[in-house]
Design an enzyme around this catalytic site. Structure first.
Site, PDB file in Angstrom:
ATOM      1  N   HIS A   1       0.839  -1.207   0.000  1.00 17.73           N
ATOM      2  CA  HIS A   1       0.000   0.000   0.000  1.00 17.73           C
ATOM      3  C   HIS A   1       0.866   1.246   0.000  1.00 17.73           C
ATOM      4  O   HIS A   1       0.446   2.306   0.423  1.00 17.73           O
ATOM      5  CB  HIS A   1      -0.960  -0.003   1.186  1.00 17.73           C
ATOM      6  CG  HIS A   1      -1.583  -1.346   1.429  1.00 17.73           C
ATOM      7  ND1 HIS A   1      -1.070  -2.242   2.319  1.00 17.73           N
ATOM      8  CD2 HIS A   1      -2.634  -1.949   0.836  1.00 17.73           C
ATOM      9  CE1 HIS A   1      -1.786  -3.354   2.276  1.00 17.73           C
ATOM     10  NE2 HIS A   1      -2.733  -3.207   1.397  1.00 17.73           N
TER      11      HIS A   1
HETATM   12  S1  FES Z   1       2.001  -0.561   3.113  1.00 22.90           S
HETATM   13 FE1  FES Z   1       0.390  -1.884   3.679  1.00 22.90          FE
HETATM   14  S2  FES Z   1       1.486  -3.616   4.298  1.00 22.90           S
HETATM   15 FE2  FES Z   1       3.068  -2.269   3.806  1.00 22.90          FE
END
Ligand code: FES
Ligand code: HEM
Lengths: 436, 184
Positions: free
Chosen positions: B149
């Site tokens: 993410h």
């Molecule tokens: S940014 Fe969501 S798990 Fe690493």
């Protein structure tokens, strides 16, 4: 709705049994003589379809459990063995994995039906809430099942979802270690997920019985939303709806069969054919399609705890919907403004699903180029945020306010009148009967 | 109970009320005691806990590279940082950080009390939702980047941008001698 029973035992044995365990009477009153509105359309056949889906999952699941090995070293290979070596294992496995998708397809249609025709309004609040419980149990069951084949998506999906709960323990790992039975997703995790994946469908079956019981106390809603007023509004469940439901089930199973026989992996993810590897995360983790809208809501919010709360909130808000919608008119057929917001709501859910499948930083469309020559424009993150806002706005702002300001259209005097084109009641707000 | 007055003495709690409450409380405590083992059984078992430490020889890691080792079933980064990376990590104004920590606070001194600043040891799990970040200078801050993410970590493994709430976690470890470390 469940009036006095009309069952009359015909043989000596059924008379004897009826006085000891009136189970035949229960079946007769529920599925044969049950008075059902005579204007139900095909959107009402999905309840029956869902029943068949559950039975399909349980039967195929019990068979898979005869061959599946819940151990990190063998799980992946045992599922491959089911698909390649076990006689008809490929069939049972494909039915089970695609069956989960079919189950969700049916449940989402079933729920949109309820949203459009106001089936959550009095007196069906408990019926609706039990439905929401069923949805959550289904999601839990499908998530647990998806972990079992122990591919890369299984492993990393399990890692990401269990880590959601770390939002509530302040990074101490108390909750996650308890969920995992270790310090990461591992063998202990796989074992308990298997145990729970086997258990939950039976709990689901129990809640479904309550759901149908609640249905049979208050009776079916119908496309007009007008309550049943007399015997003329209804027909007996059998043969009218047994036949209609059966026809719909056959059509639905044709679709199901197309997936099972011609594109069994179309809804899956290629990375799940790579055995789980705790050292390398796939480039992109995506859940199964039926969880994508909720995943998009999770990612739409930049803060971990708030994202998790929004994601769970998007499900929990359904529970209080009966008290959020202030309109007394059930069916959106007679709510000229609300029906448009409903159409946008359906589109919003589909767009959220699309956002969930895409990288948040990628562009939906490009508007320009920045100083370094990178394309800039409208990202999936922005799209997800707008739609998350609409999702919550629909329940928290639009439905509560619209009931107060919208003037509904004239509703038929009765179901019978609507079918036969009878007279209409006036459209003035004052004439609205309690919950039509 | 049709006649409530049987149970009360002019609104005062009666002996029977006391027995009801005492019995109820006893049953509740009993139910809790029975539930406890069924809840706690899900915690890591003794054999899992017994695997809880591992040793690593830092001299095997070349400058500017990193290795990933397994500790308690989860990956751990061991990075041999370049002078540039260390300087970059120390230059950061920590008041601008989401999870403020100096570079030294993320290290453990050796047996002689000196920091071996070139060796950075951290859990290889993103503090957002647990993916393994990409290393070797990935991301906009020259440290690690989590593709799941989009969390960016700097050369000290501190969170700089993206959804992760905390810096990459530094496990408990001690130097056994100049270059050997026991994690856990
Ligand atoms: S940014 Fe969501 S798990 Fe690493
Ligand atoms: C609500 C009903 C159910 C749903 C939605 C469901 C869903 C799933 C899903 C999505 C998978 C992963 C399949 C794949 O990706 O290949 C799975 C696997 C599995 N399920 Fe279920 N399941 C249900 C009921 C059951 C039941 C009742 C049992 C056992 C009695 C069962 C046993 C299994 C087994 C053994 C596997 C692993 C083998 C495989 O992956 O094919 N399931 N389930």
């Amino acid at each position: 709705m469940s009036g006095p029973s009309t069952y009359e035992p015909k043989t000596g044995f059924t008379r004897w049994l009826d006085q000891r365990l009136p189970i035949v009477r229960l079946g007769y009153d529920s599925f044969v003589d049950f008075p059902t509105p005579k204007n139900l359309n095909y959107w009402w056949t999905f309840g029956g379809i869902l029943m068949v889906c559950l039975v399909t999952q349980i039967v195929t699941g019990v068979v898979l459990a005869m061959h599946y090995v819940p151990h990190v070293d063998y799980a992946f290979a045992s599922v491959q063995r089911i698909e390649r070596d076990v006689p008809f294992g490929w069939l049972v496995q494909n039915i089970h994995s695609n069956g989960a998708s079919m189950f969700f397809l049916a449940v989402y249609i079933h729920m949109f039906r309820g949203l459009y025709y106001g089936s959550y309004k009095p007196p069906r609040e408990v019926l609706w809430i039990l439905g929401c419980v069923i949805l959550i149990l289904m999601m839990a069951t499908a998530f647990l099942g998806y972990v079992l084949p122990w591919g890369q998506m299984s492993f990393w999906g399990a890692t990401v979802i269990t880590n959601l709960f770390a939002a509530f323990d302040g990074g101490t790992g108390i909750i996650t270690n308890w969920l995992w039975g270790g310090f990461s997703v591992g063998n202990a995790t796989l074992n308990r997920f298997y145990s729970l994946h086997y258990l939950l469908p039976f709990i689901l079956a129990g809640v479904i019985i309550l759901h149908v019981w609640a249905l049979h106390v208050v009776g079916n809603n119908n496309p007009t939303g007008v309550s049943v007023k007399s015997r003329a509004d209804t027909v007996p469940f059998h043969p009218y709806y047994t036949v209609k439901d059966s026809f719909a089930i056959v059509l639905f199973f044709i679709l199901f069969a197309i997936f099972v026989f011609f594109m069994p992996n179309a809804l899956g993810h290629a990375d799940n054919f790579i055995p789980a590897n705790p050292l390398s995360t796939p480039a992109e983790i995506v859940p199964e399609w039926y969880l994508l809208p909720f995943y998009a809501i999770l990612r739409a919010i930049p803060n971990k705890l708030l994202g998790v709360i929004a994601m769970f909130g998007s499900l929990l808000i359904l529970f209080i919907l009966p008290w959020l919608d202030t309109s007394r008119v059930r069916s959106m057929r007679y709510r000229p403004i609300a029906r448009w917001f409903f159409v946008f709501f359906v589109i919003c859910c589909l767009l959220l699903g699309w956002c969930g499948a895409r990288n948040p930083d990628h562009l939906v469309f490009q508007t320009g180029v920045d100083a370094e020559g990178h394309a800039t424009g409208f990202t999936f993150l922005m799209l997800a945020r707008i739609n998350t806002a609409y999702y919550f706005g629909y329940f928290l702002i639009i439905l509560p306010l619209l009931g107060l300001i919208e003037t509904p259209k004239a509703r038929p005097a009765s179901i019978d009148a609507s079918v036969l084109g009878g007279r209409k009641v006036s459209s003035s707000g004052a004439a609205v009967q309690p919950a039509e | 109970m049709t006649d409530a007055s049987i149970d009360t003495h002019d609104g005062e709690p009666s002996r029977r009320d006391f027995i009801h409450i005492a019995t109820g409380a006893f049953a509740a405590v009993g139910a809790g005691l029975v539930a406890w083992p069924f809840i706690v059984q899900m915690n890591p078992a003794a054999d899992t806990l017994a695997l809880a430490s591992t040793e690593v020889d830092l001299s095997l890691v070349d400058e500017g590279s990193e290795i990933t080792i397994i500790w308690r079933g989860r990956p751990v980064f061991v990075r041999h940082r370049t002078g540039e990376e260390i300087a970059e990590a120390e230059a950061v104004d920590i008041s601008t950080l989401r999870d403020p920590q100096t570079d030294d606070e993320r290290l453990v001194p050796g047996p002689d009390g000196e920091y071996r600043r070139q060796y950075l040891i951290m859990l290889a799990t993103c503090t957002h939702l647990g993916c393994v970040p990409l290393g070797d200078g990935a991301g906009d801050y020259g440290g690690w980047f989590c593709p799941c993410h989009g969390s960016h970590y700097d050369t000290s493994g501190r969170i700089r941008r993206g959804p992760a709430p905390l810096n990459l976690i530094v496990p408990e470890y001690t130097y056994l001698d100049d270059s050997r470390v026991r994690i856990g």
